[in-house]
Design an enzyme around this catalytic site. Structure first.
Site, PDB file in Angstrom:
ATOM      1  N   ASN A 208       3.532  -0.467  -9.665  1.00 17.75           N
ATOM      2  CA  ASN A 208       4.564  -1.642  -9.529  1.00 17.75           C
ATOM      3  C   ASN A 208       4.221  -3.006 -10.498  1.00 17.75           C
ATOM      4  O   ASN A 208       3.152  -2.754 -11.138  1.00 17.75           O
ATOM      5  CB  ASN A 208       4.342  -2.115  -8.140  1.00 17.75           C
ATOM      6  CG  ASN A 208       3.075  -2.651  -7.525  1.00 17.75           C
ATOM      7  OD1 ASN A 208       2.523  -3.533  -8.159  1.00 17.75           O
ATOM      8  ND2 ASN A 208       2.594  -1.641  -6.586  1.00 17.75           N
ATOM      9  N   ASP A 276       3.337   2.281  -1.355  1.00 19.80           N
ATOM     10  CA  ASP A 276       3.732   2.991   0.051  1.00 19.80           C
ATOM     11  C   ASP A 276       3.501   4.466   0.004  1.00 19.80           C
ATOM     12  O   ASP A 276       3.105   5.099   1.187  1.00 19.80           O
ATOM     13  CB  ASP A 276       5.043   2.649   0.710  1.00 19.80           C
ATOM     14  CG  ASP A 276       5.135   0.907   0.870  1.00 19.80           C
ATOM     15  OD1 ASP A 276       3.922   0.662   1.591  1.00 19.80           O
ATOM     16  OD2 ASP A 276       6.153   0.471   0.550  1.00 19.80           O
ATOM     17  N   LYS A 286       0.097  18.237 -17.437  1.00 15.71           N
ATOM     18  CA  LYS A 286       1.153  17.718 -18.049  1.00 15.71           C
ATOM     19  C   LYS A 286       2.303  18.348 -17.769  1.00 15.71           C
ATOM     20  O   LYS A 286       2.550  19.652 -18.218  1.00 15.71           O
ATOM     21  CB  LYS A 286       1.032  17.250 -19.496  1.00 15.71           C
ATOM     22  CG  LYS A 286       2.363  16.159 -19.917  1.00 15.71           C
ATOM     23  CD  LYS A 286       2.198  15.913 -21.262  1.00 15.71           C
ATOM     24  CE  LYS A 286       3.730  15.078 -21.514  1.00 15.71           C
ATOM     25  NZ  LYS A 286       3.951  15.064 -23.126  1.00 15.71           N
ATOM     26  N   PRO A 303      -1.979   5.752   2.830  1.00 16.93           N
ATOM     27  CA  PRO A 303      -2.635   5.025   4.141  1.00 16.93           C
ATOM     28  C   PRO A 303      -2.204   3.670   3.973  1.00 16.93           C
ATOM     29  O   PRO A 303      -2.336   2.937   2.989  1.00 16.93           O
ATOM     30  CB  PRO A 303      -4.102   5.506   3.928  1.00 16.93           C
ATOM     31  CG  PRO A 303      -4.243   5.636   2.353  1.00 16.93           C
ATOM     32  CD  PRO A 303      -3.018   6.319   2.057  1.00 16.93           C
ATOM     33  N   ASP A 304      -1.930   3.269   5.184  1.00 15.86           N
ATOM     34  CA  ASP A 304      -1.795   1.612   5.252  1.00 15.86           C
ATOM     35  C   ASP A 304      -3.384   0.818   5.528  1.00 15.86           C
ATOM     36  O   ASP A 304      -3.751   1.032   6.601  1.00 15.86           O
ATOM     37  CB  ASP A 304      -0.754   1.217   6.372  1.00 15.86           C
ATOM     38  CG  ASP A 304      -0.386  -0.298   6.433  1.00 15.86           C
ATOM     39  OD1 ASP A 304      -1.371  -0.998   5.970  1.00 15.86           O
ATOM     40  OD2 ASP A 304       0.894  -0.534   6.416  1.00 15.86           O
ATOM     41  N   ILE A 305      -3.892   0.269   4.532  1.00 12.76           N
ATOM     42  CA  ILE A 305      -5.137   0.064   4.373  1.00 12.76           C
ATOM     43  C   ILE A 305      -5.377  -1.124   5.412  1.00 12.76           C
ATOM     44  O   ILE A 305      -6.156  -1.163   6.313  1.00 12.76           O
ATOM     45  CB  ILE A 305      -5.512  -0.260   3.064  1.00 12.76           C
ATOM     46  CG1 ILE A 305      -5.048   0.907   2.154  1.00 12.76           C
ATOM     47  CG2 ILE A 305      -7.078  -0.486   2.940  1.00 12.76           C
ATOM     48  CD1 ILE A 305      -5.372   0.634   0.640  1.00 12.76           C
ATOM     49  N   PHE A 323      -0.324  -9.737   3.576  1.00 13.20           N
ATOM     50  CA  PHE A 323       0.334 -10.595   2.502  1.00 13.20           C
ATOM     51  C   PHE A 323       1.812  -9.848   2.921  1.00 13.20           C
ATOM     52  O   PHE A 323       1.876  -8.816   3.177  1.00 13.20           O
ATOM     53  CB  PHE A 323       0.242 -10.471   1.122  1.00 13.20           C
ATOM     54  CG  PHE A 323      -0.828 -11.497   0.662  1.00 13.20           C
ATOM     55  CD1 PHE A 323      -2.145 -11.372   0.953  1.00 13.20           C
ATOM     56  CD2 PHE A 323      -0.718 -12.469   0.033  1.00 13.20           C
ATOM     57  CE1 PHE A 323      -3.126 -12.360   0.902  1.00 13.20           C
ATOM     58  CE2 PHE A 323      -1.447 -13.476  -0.443  1.00 13.20           C
ATOM     59  CZ  PHE A 323      -2.597 -13.352  -0.075  1.00 13.20           C
ATOM     60  N   LYS A 337       5.409  -8.290  11.101  1.00 14.77           N
ATOM     61  CA  LYS A 337       4.667  -7.543  10.417  1.00 14.77           C
ATOM     62  C   LYS A 337       3.370  -7.749  10.652  1.00 14.77           C
ATOM     63  O   LYS A 337       2.499  -6.975  11.040  1.00 14.77           O
ATOM     64  CB  LYS A 337       4.678  -8.022   8.673  1.00 14.77           C
ATOM     65  CG  LYS A 337       3.785  -7.031   7.850  1.00 14.77           C
ATOM     66  CD  LYS A 337       4.093  -7.271   6.520  1.00 14.77           C
ATOM     67  CE  LYS A 337       5.437  -6.607   5.900  1.00 14.77           C
ATOM     68  NZ  LYS A 337       5.779  -6.724   4.770  1.00 14.77           N
ATOM     69  N   LYS A 341       1.250  -4.795  12.183  1.00 14.75           N
ATOM     70  CA  LYS A 341       0.008  -4.479  11.544  1.00 14.75           C
ATOM     71  C   LYS A 341      -1.187  -4.542  12.376  1.00 14.75           C
ATOM     72  O   LYS A 341      -2.479  -4.106  12.063  1.00 14.75           O
ATOM     73  CB  LYS A 341      -0.006  -5.265   9.861  1.00 14.75           C
ATOM     74  CG  LYS A 341       0.887  -4.669   9.004  1.00 14.75           C
ATOM     75  CD  LYS A 341       0.535  -4.278   8.009  1.00 14.75           C
ATOM     76  CE  LYS A 341       1.738  -3.997   7.253  1.00 14.75           C
ATOM     77  NZ  LYS A 341       1.490  -2.948   5.932  1.00 14.75           N
TER      78      LYS A 341
HETATM   79  O1  C5P Z   1       4.134  -3.054   4.659  1.00 17.56           O
HETATM   80  P1  C5P Z   1       3.875  -3.875   3.427  1.00 17.56           P
HETATM   81  O2  C5P Z   1       3.592  -3.165   2.117  1.00 17.56           O
HETATM   82  O3  C5P Z   1       5.100  -4.877   3.320  1.00 17.56           O
HETATM   83  O4  C5P Z   1       2.585  -4.850   3.794  1.00 17.56           O
HETATM   84  C1  C5P Z   1       1.698  -5.562   2.916  1.00 17.56           C
HETATM   85  C2  C5P Z   1       0.496  -5.781   3.100  1.00 17.56           C
HETATM   86  O5  C5P Z   1       0.094  -4.938   3.567  1.00 17.56           O
HETATM   87  C3  C5P Z   1      -0.115  -6.300   2.156  1.00 17.56           C
HETATM   88  O6  C5P Z   1      -1.252  -7.338   2.636  1.00 17.56           O
HETATM   89  C4  C5P Z   1      -0.910  -5.210   1.512  1.00 17.56           C
HETATM   90  O7  C5P Z   1      -2.050  -5.442   0.796  1.00 17.56           O
HETATM   91  C5  C5P Z   1      -0.973  -4.157   2.708  1.00 17.56           C
HETATM   92  N1  C5P Z   1      -0.807  -2.734   2.433  1.00 17.56           N
HETATM   93  C6  C5P Z   1      -2.002  -1.960   2.581  1.00 17.56           C
HETATM   94  N2  C5P Z   1      -1.637  -0.580   2.165  1.00 17.56           N
HETATM   95  C7  C5P Z   1      -0.504  -0.080   1.984  1.00 17.56           C
HETATM   96  C8  C5P Z   1       0.542  -0.917   2.287  1.00 17.56           C
HETATM   97  C9  C5P Z   1       0.423  -2.032   2.257  1.00 17.56           C
HETATM   98  O8  C5P Z   1      -2.919  -2.466   2.756  1.00 17.56           O
HETATM   99  N3  C5P Z   1      -0.380   1.104   2.076  1.00 17.56           N
END
Ligand code: C5P
Length: 397
Positions: A208, A276, A286, A303-305, A323, A337, A341
């Site tokens: 990105n 995501d 390749k 994983p959503d860290i 953020f 959010k 979260k």
């Molecule tokens: O869900 P979204 O991507 O909109 O959330 C943004 C926030 O979640 C940011 O603080 C980003 O660093 C964190 N994030 C994360 N791991 C992910 C996706 C988002 O820590 N897989």
């Protein structure tokens, strides 16, 4: 804040010298006394009269001005200040400082001093990126010089990139941090920053456009307040902050592992733009183009860290900040959010193209806390970082 502080301000020759005039006002507003020094080249951009009128003091210009030598002498001039600030600092003065040359008043003062030195570089992006300037920069840092900025942005020469001098208020904040208390001393802060790269095969990846600028600025601001910073960064385009413990990663899964390994922390700030999804079972070799068939990519969720750390039962950092980059319903989406979260604060911003925030030098954030939504005025990204760092310090102490 700067009461009783004497700052020897050296203006060198760049178009950013005009901001030096505002800098003098801002420093004096805060109680500092400013002794100005102008190089010959700086006089092409600002007049000694304007500088001396704003500083309320005589301008020093020439090494061989015998009156100055009789009055004070360059050695004493260089040592009587509490801080020497070079703003703007051109590539030329940085080269002279790195080599220890003394062929005019400014460079002689800088060589003769035992006072702390801060510089705010300002130059064309190619000059900044040139290996010679980067070599000089590294040398100056080794010599103990504090470097403020430069920022990314549009330049007077029409190009875009790093090399634009920090705004006067950002420089003032760095000066205040130098003299001020260090409220984050002894606190460990973990910051994620930059994009992630998710491999498709050994040569291709999904990425990105995150530059990592805001995360790096927050790290610098927290370092200025005395924090011990672990900076977990994806492949960002801006330089990692000097003085932080840098952990470079590529993928979201690596970022998650690095974050877990870096805990415990007093605060954790998740500024990274984490992908995501990743490609499920990236190819080890390749992928070949095959006539008539297109490859199909299957995705798996990353994983959503932030959510993972925010919802930890044991060892959760005292303050967890996420953020939210939104294009519509910024406050409503960011507020939802925060709850979803489980983090304490969300730094929300509107990244619609018309705001010019994404990839730009300024940011207008709304801070979402348990007390509601607090819109902040639009300001330079470095300034957002400094104010956020101060809020973090207030929350932890
Ligand atoms: O869900 P979204 O991507 O909109 O959330 C943004 C926030 O979640 C940011 O603080 C980003 O660093 C964190 N994030 C994360 N791991 C992910 C996706 C988002 O820590 N897989």
């Amino acid at each position: 804040m700067l009461q009783d502080k004497r700052i020897l301000l050296i203006l060198t020759g760049g178009i950013a010298a005009y901001k030096g005039l505002d800098l003098i006002r801002r420093l004096r507003e805060r109680g500092a006394a400013v002794t100005p020094v102008l190089t010959r080249a700086a006089e092409q951009f600002v007049t000694p009269l304007a500088v001396s009128a704003l500083a309320g003091e005589k301008v020093y210009r020439d090494l061989f001005d015998l009156t100055d030598e009789a009055e004070m002498g360059h050695i004493q001039l260089s040592r009587s200040a509490d801080l020497i600030l070079v703003a703007p600092a051109t590539a030329d003065i940085m080269a002279k400082m790195a080599q220890g040359r003394a062929d005019d008043l400014a460079s002689t003062l800088l060589l003769a001093t035992d006072t702390p030195v801060m510089i705010a570089p300002a130059m064309n992006v190619r000059m900044w990126d040139h290996p010679a300037t980067q070599r000089n920069l590294a040398q100056l840092r080794r010599d103990g010089v504090t470097v403020i900025g430069p920022n990314d942005g549009d330049m007077a020469c029409g190009e875009f990139g790093p090399g634009r001098m920090s705004e006067p208020l950002e420089i003032v904040a760095a000066v205040e941090a130098h003299f001020g208390p260090r409220p984050m001393s002894g606190k460990h802060v973990l910051i994620t920053s930059g994009p992630t790269h998710e491999p498709i095969d050994p040569v291709r990846y999904i990425a990105n456009r995150s530059s990592g600028a805001q995360g790096a600025a927050i790290a610098t601001a927290l370092l200025d307040l005395g924090a011990d910073v672990t900076f977990v960064t994806g492949p960002a385009t801006v330089a990692a902050p000097q003085g932080a413990r840098i952990v470079a990663v590529e993928t979201a899964q690596e970022m998650q592992d690095a974050v877990t390994a870096a805990l415990p922390a007093d605060a954790a700030i998740f500024a990274a733009a984490v992908a995501d999804w990743r490609v499920d079972r990236a190819s080890d070799s390749k992928m070949k183009k095959q006539k008539g068939t297109l490859p199909t990519l299957r995705f798996a969720e990353n994983p959503d860290i932030l959510a993972h750390v925010a919802q930890m039962v044991d060892g959760r950092p005292g303050l967890v900040v996420g953020f939210a980059a939104e294009t519509d319903d910024v406050v409503a989406n960011a507020t939802a959010k925060r709850t979803r979260k489980g983090c304490d604060w969300i730094v929300a911003n509107d990244v619609s193209p018309e705001t010019g925030i994404m990839g730009g030098t300024e940011n207008a954030i709304t801070l979402i806390t348990q007390d509601g939504a607090e819109p902040w005025p639009r300001m330079a990204k470095g300034r957002v970082a400094q104010q956020l760092a101060q809020r973090i310090a207030d929350a932890l102490t």
